[in-house]
Design a protein around this motif. Structure first.
Motif, PDB file in Angstrom:
ATOM      1  N   MET A   1      -3.737  -5.465   8.102  1.00  0.00           N
ATOM      2  CA  MET A   1      -2.582  -4.647   8.376  1.00  0.00           C
ATOM      3  C   MET A   1      -1.363  -5.172   8.193  1.00  0.00           C
ATOM      4  SD  MET A   1      -1.847  -1.800   9.736  1.00  0.00           S
ATOM      5  CE  MET A   1      -0.808  -0.762  10.768  1.00  0.00           C
ATOM      6  N   THR A   2      -1.154  -6.379   8.548  1.00  0.00           N
ATOM      7  CA  THR A   2       0.180  -7.410   8.058  1.00  0.00           C
ATOM      8  C   THR A   2       0.369  -7.301   6.861  1.00  0.00           C
ATOM      9  OG1 THR A   2      -0.407  -8.606  10.066  1.00  0.00           O
ATOM     10  CG2 THR A   2       1.639  -9.273   9.094  1.00  0.00           C
ATOM     11  N   GLN A   3      -0.650  -7.551   5.858  1.00  0.00           N
ATOM     12  CA  GLN A   3      -0.436  -7.735   4.505  1.00  0.00           C
ATOM     13  C   GLN A   3       0.319  -6.531   3.892  1.00  0.00           C
ATOM     14  OE1 GLN A   3      -4.521  -8.748   3.296  1.00  0.00           O
ATOM     15  NE2 GLN A   3      -4.106 -11.089   3.637  1.00  0.00           N
ATOM     16  N   ILE A   4      -0.040  -5.343   4.440  1.00  0.00           N
ATOM     17  CA  ILE A   4       0.655  -4.053   3.852  1.00  0.00           C
ATOM     18  C   ILE A   4       1.976  -3.754   4.212  1.00  0.00           C
ATOM     19  CG2 ILE A   4       0.266  -1.550   3.988  1.00  0.00           C
ATOM     20  CD1 ILE A   4      -2.577  -1.914   4.325  1.00  0.00           C
ATOM     21  N   LEU A   5       2.331  -4.382   5.614  1.00  0.00           N
ATOM     22  CA  LEU A   5       3.652  -4.073   6.341  1.00  0.00           C
ATOM     23  C   LEU A   5       4.628  -4.906   5.595  1.00  0.00           C
ATOM     24  CD1 LEU A   5       2.834  -3.602   9.998  1.00  0.00           C
ATOM     25  CD2 LEU A   5       3.230  -1.987   8.498  1.00  0.00           C
ATOM     26  N   ILE A   6       4.539  -6.072   5.454  1.00  0.00           N
ATOM     27  CA  ILE A   6       5.271  -7.031   4.542  1.00  0.00           C
ATOM     28  C   ILE A   6       5.980  -6.639   3.509  1.00  0.00           C
ATOM     29  CG2 ILE A   6       5.593  -9.264   3.653  1.00  0.00           C
ATOM     30  CD1 ILE A   6       4.025 -10.453   5.965  1.00  0.00           C
ATOM     31  N   PRO A   7       5.167  -6.158   2.323  1.00  0.00           N
ATOM     32  CA  PRO A   7       5.602  -5.707   1.204  1.00  0.00           C
ATOM     33  C   PRO A   7       6.265  -4.339   1.211  1.00  0.00           C
ATOM     34  CG  PRO A   7       3.306  -6.156   0.972  1.00  0.00           C
ATOM     35  CD  PRO A   7       3.524  -6.320   2.273  1.00  0.00           C
ATOM     36  N   ILE A   8       5.988  -3.345   2.445  1.00  0.00           N
ATOM     37  CA  ILE A   8       6.614  -2.109   2.695  1.00  0.00           C
ATOM     38  C   ILE A   8       8.105  -2.397   3.182  1.00  0.00           C
ATOM     39  CG2 ILE A   8       6.498  -0.017   4.072  1.00  0.00           C
ATOM     40  CD1 ILE A   8       3.510  -0.046   3.589  1.00  0.00           C
ATOM     41  N   ALA A   9       7.907  -3.530   4.198  1.00  0.00           N
ATOM     42  CA  ALA A   9       9.337  -3.644   4.732  1.00  0.00           C
ATOM     43  C   ALA A   9      10.325  -4.306   3.711  1.00  0.00           C
ATOM     44  CB  ALA A   9       9.201  -4.921   5.925  1.00  0.00           C
ATOM     45  N   LEU A  10       9.623  -5.105   2.605  1.00  0.00           N
ATOM     46  CA  LEU A  10      10.697  -5.634   1.645  1.00  0.00           C
ATOM     47  C   LEU A  10      11.080  -4.603   0.863  1.00  0.00           C
ATOM     48  CD1 LEU A  10      11.496  -8.257   0.509  1.00  0.00           C
ATOM     49  CD2 LEU A  10       9.384  -8.421  -0.896  1.00  0.00           C
ATOM     50  N   LEU A  11      10.096  -3.680   0.334  1.00  0.00           N
ATOM     51  CA  LEU A  11      10.593  -2.518  -0.375  1.00  0.00           C
ATOM     52  C   LEU A  11      11.546  -1.720   0.210  1.00  0.00           C
ATOM     53  CD1 LEU A  11       7.258  -1.703  -2.161  1.00  0.00           C
ATOM     54  CD2 LEU A  11       9.341  -2.830  -3.182  1.00  0.00           C
ATOM     55  N   LEU A  12      11.500  -1.428   1.357  1.00  0.00           N
ATOM     56  CA  LEU A  12      12.455  -0.539   2.180  1.00  0.00           C
ATOM     57  C   LEU A  12      13.757  -1.209   2.233  1.00  0.00           C
ATOM     58  CD1 LEU A  12      10.316   0.870   5.168  1.00  0.00           C
ATOM     59  CD2 LEU A  12      11.552   2.166   3.264  1.00  0.00           C
ATOM     60  N   GLY A  13      13.849  -2.661   2.553  1.00  0.00           N
ATOM     61  CA  GLY A  13      14.888  -3.485   2.340  1.00  0.00           C
ATOM     62  C   GLY A  13      15.792  -3.601   1.152  1.00  0.00           C
ATOM     63  N   ILE A  14      15.090  -3.671   0.122  1.00  0.00           N
ATOM     64  CA  ILE A  14      15.633  -3.709  -1.278  1.00  0.00           C
ATOM     65  C   ILE A  14      16.324  -2.359  -1.603  1.00  0.00           C
ATOM     66  CG2 ILE A  14      15.065  -3.804  -3.768  1.00  0.00           C
ATOM     67  CD1 ILE A  14      13.311  -5.789  -3.124  1.00  0.00           C
TER      68      ILE A  14
END
Length: 134
Positions: A1-14
């Protein structure tokens, strides 16, 4: 689950950063682009005391441009040390947008201080002095 949230958070931030930068440019910089390189008669409020430079004086001034209050850095000659915050200044000035080249340290500094335009007085200026400093 954490492996999915980190890229999503990164993309949302960018995505948020890109949207913020685009909206800021669209709302604040784009309306002033047509003024770059033009000479205009400006009337506005002096926001700082004049500081002596190697070529005259510089000061902060707030004017209405493109329907919005705009803070500019104004370079001028003459007896500018008499100017004080709150004075109404009328001047014919050549306007320039700050360069976006990071090799020009002064332009980066001016943009960071909130100056959307730099003005260079072309002729004599007139002032209506205020009795009270705001």
């Amino acid at each position: 689950m954490t492996q999915i949230l980190i890229p999503i958070a990164l993309l949302l931030g960018i995505g948020t950063a890109m949207a913020w930068t685009s909206m800021y440019s669209l709302l604040h910089i784009a309306p002033l682009m047509d003024l770059h390189g033009t000479t205009r008669t400006l009337t506005g409020t002096v926001c700082s005391y004049a500081q002596e430079t190697a070529y005259g004086y510089k000061l902060d001034m707030e004017v209405e441009l493109a329907g919005k209050p705009t803070r500019i850095l104004l370079y001028l000659d003459g007896d500018a040390q008499i100017l004080q915050p709150g004075d109404q200044l009328t001047v014919s000035a050549k306007l320039e947008l700050p360069s976006y080249s990071y090799s020009e340290e002064q332009n980066v500094w001016n943009r960071a201080k909130g100056y959307l335009l730099t003005g260079y007085a072309q002729d004599a200026w007139t002032v209506e002095q205020t009795r009270e400093i705001p």
